[in-house]
Design a protein around this motif. Structure first.
Motif: not given
Lengths: 176, 479
Positions: B370, B382, B421, B425
């Motif tokens: 992130v 996520i 991840v 996003a």
């Protein structure tokens, strides 16, 4: 009691379809109403030690409900489920018409208990119950509808505020 | 599987030896923990803390401070003032998070307060740096109410690219997380909810694959309704688990929509209330024994007592049952006992048994991901992307009943999870800096490797003193 209370809650376009059937309570409903009333009182107990439920509250609930079912100044409605819950009482309202000797409107309809089992909440049922109860109270001469609930119950507070209710009197307490 | 399971045995011995085996394992574990504790106190005194700030720019002389500090820095500030998003480019914000706690539920220690929580938060910061290349600031705060806690974290957020909430008691942790996620434009994570739930989900996905089951068909019992299990329940539902085949059980039994205390939960723990309504007991009422009979999967995150789950509970489950006993430091049932009772797959929270469900497999990579994406938030998608990637990695390394999840030694998994991840996003449209999966991977790998090199370089240069031997560092005057 107004005959419209006998109709299932699936009315015209402005009435949300709610999964209950609302009708005036009968003496035969008392065994099903007592546990619901007790749930509500135990919830109230969460908010204040001065709302501690009495040991004999269940017997009291039975007696009060039976007496008020034949009291012309009381409105007690039972909400029955539909489908798998048909004939099961899933909620109720208890309201009383009281005289206001010094104010107008001179008759007040007080909602003292309103309870729905959790799976029936947030589906428009509460709103429907409130509307039907108000109509029944009005039919008994009430010019104002009020609701009693613990001061700390913010969920109830928001529910009524959203529907145009405002606090008009406060009940402050201390132990003696 | 009462019919088909053999008589209970523990490590080949008859069942009657089980209590003794259980006691000796517990005693050995306690002795080891006490020794580690004494050594940790001695080392903490020797090093006086575990992390420090280190410059990341050259400083040739004081003259350089005209650039790093005033007057040059004023222009950097003006640039951020005119475009606040540039704080992620022009400062360390992009890689810095706060580890925030009120110290209300630290490890197994309970409500020990913010000061006593500091060594734990320092340890977590070290893990963040070592595993994830993340600059984490330990920040235990004194806050009298959840509202004060939220206001404080909101007030310090401008310095950080993310917030890691740690060791906050349930149920207030749920409200604090929800409120901060709502208010802040950066990812807010509570490891005890999301990290533990994500690694649990990863283990469950692989356990289902090994036993040829689908999440849509299984009956699952969650024993314990604290921070981790309530989120695990939510994630299972998000994966398509039938809510009416999911039973959450706490000390009072199955959590159903008409349980006596359900109105109290509505007021005191709306998150548990919500699960009660969604699952309505998963078609069961009553006690744990009643709920677990016929279940495919049992996920326990409850009481650190090895008799919480009994062999007969496991025997009453569906064939090839999956048992996760995640309480720390002592699982709800010893793995050998569960296996003897017929469990096909057993996982615990401990590293000394196979299949450790460990949030450390998740949080460093999630934050790496992130932060590299400069994500605005951290939704459940996520969390699930991280869980899926973790599961996939164990799968690629060879899945077996004793290799359900990567171990902490399989460090190669970390940049892969970070990349998954980052990619999630971008897909969700919450990345301030969208990159390709390969770019996220390369960046994560580089930053994670750099931490190792940094720690080794400091040791080589003797800037970090070598770890003194136990003999050189007496323990008896500590404590």
């Amino acid at each position: 009691m107004n005959a419209s209370n006998e109709t299932a809650a699936s009315g015209p376009a402005d009435t949300p379809t709610v999964p209950i059937h609302l009708r005036p309570a009968r003496p035969a409903d008392v065994p099903a109403l007592v546990p619901l009333l007790m749930r509500l009182k135990r919830l109230n107990e969460e908010f204040d030690p001065l709302l501690k439920v009495r040991d004999d509250a269940e017997r009291q609930a039975d007696e009060v409900l039976r007496a008020q079912l034949s009291d012309p100044k009381a409105v007690i409605l039972a909400a029955e489920g539909v489908g798998a819950d048909k004939d099961k009482v899933v909620g109720f309202v208890r309201a009383l018409v009281r005289e206001r000797p010094f104010y107008t409107p001179e008759w007040e309809g007080v909602i003292v208990d309103i309870y729905l089992l959790p799976l029936y909440r947030r589906r428009g049922v509460g709103e429907y119950l409130l509307r039907e109860t108000s109509a029944a109270l009005k039919a008994k001469g009430a010019g104002v509808v009020t609701a009693e609930f613990p001061a700390q119950n913010e969920i109830a507070s928001r529910f009524y505020a959203k529907r145009g209710f405002r606090p008009i009197q406060l009940l402050h307490a201390r132990s003696l | 599987m009462a019919e088909s399971s053999p008589a209970p045995v523990v490590e080949g011995r008859p069942a009657r030896r089980t209590p003794r085996a259980r006691r000796s394992a517990a005693a050995a574990s306690e002795g080891k923990t006490a020794a580690l504790g004494r050594r940790a106190v001695a080392l903490s005194r020797f090093y006086s803390g575990k992390i420090e700030t280190v410059p990341k720019v050259p400083v040739r002389s004081l003259r350089d401070f005209a650039l790093w500090y005033t007057p040059g820095v004023a222009e950097v500030s003006r640039a951020i003032q005119s475009d606040p998003e540039r704080s992620f480019d022009l400062t360390g914000r992009w890689n810095t998070i706060a580890i925030v706690t009120d110290g209300s539920r630290v490890l197994g220690l309970g409500d020990i307060g913010p000061r006593a929580a500091l060594p734990v938060m320092e340890g977590k910061a070290l893990l963040f740096k070592w595993l994830g290349g993340v600059d984490a600031v330990p920040l235990p705060i004194h806050a009298a109410t959840p509202e004060a806690f939220v206001a404080t974290v909101e007030a310090i957020a401008p310095a950080f690219g993310g917030i890691n909430l740690e060791d906050i008691a349930s149920p207030k942790c749920f409200g604090i997380l929800e409120e901060l996620q709502r208010r802040l434009p950066i990812p807010v994570w509570h490891d005890d909810q999301l990290g533990t739930a994500a690694s649990t989900i990863a283990g469950v996905l692989n356990a289902l694959e090994l036993t040829h089951r689908s999440v849509r068909e299984i009956r699952t019992v969650l024993l314990g309704a604290g921070a981790a299990n309530l989120v695990t329940a939510r994630l299972l539902l998000a994966l398509g688990h039938d809510p009416h085949r999911l039973s959450v059980v706490d000390q009072r039994g199955v959590l159903d929509a008409e349980r006596d205390d359900v109105d109290e939960l509505m007021v005191r723990n709306p998150w548990k209330y919500r699960i009660a309504l969604q699952t309505d007991g998963g078609g069961r009422t009553g006690d744990f024994a009643h709920a677990v009979a016929g279940a495919d999967v049992l996920l326990a995150a409850s009481t650190p007592d090895p008799t919480t789950i009994r062999p007969e509970h496991v025997r009453s489950m569906a064939p090839s049952p999956i048992v996760f006993a995640l309480a720390n430091p002592v699982p709800e049932i010893w793995p050998a006992v569960a296996t003897a009772a017929g469990a096909a797959i057993v996982a615990t929270g401990r590293s000394d048994f196979p299949n450790q469900v460990n949030n450390s497999l998740i949080f460093p990579s999630v934050f790496r991901g992130v932060l590299d994406a400069r994500a605005r938030s951290i939704p459940d998608e996520i969390v699930l992307a991280a869980a899926r990637e973790l599961a996939l990695h164990a799968h690629d390394q060879g899945l077996s009943t004793t290799h359900l999840l990567p171990t902490m030694e399989e460090v190669a998994v970390f940049p892969h999870v970070a990349a998954a991840v980052g990619e999630a996003a971008v897909r969700l449209g919450i990345a301030r800096r969208p990159l390709s999966r390969e770019e996220y991977y390369a960046r994560a790998r580089q930053l994670m490797d750099r931490s190792g090199r940094l720690v080794r370089a400091l040791a080589r240069a003797r800037l970090t003193p070598p770890m003194p031997s136990a003999k050189a560092l007496p323990e008896r005057n500590e404590g």
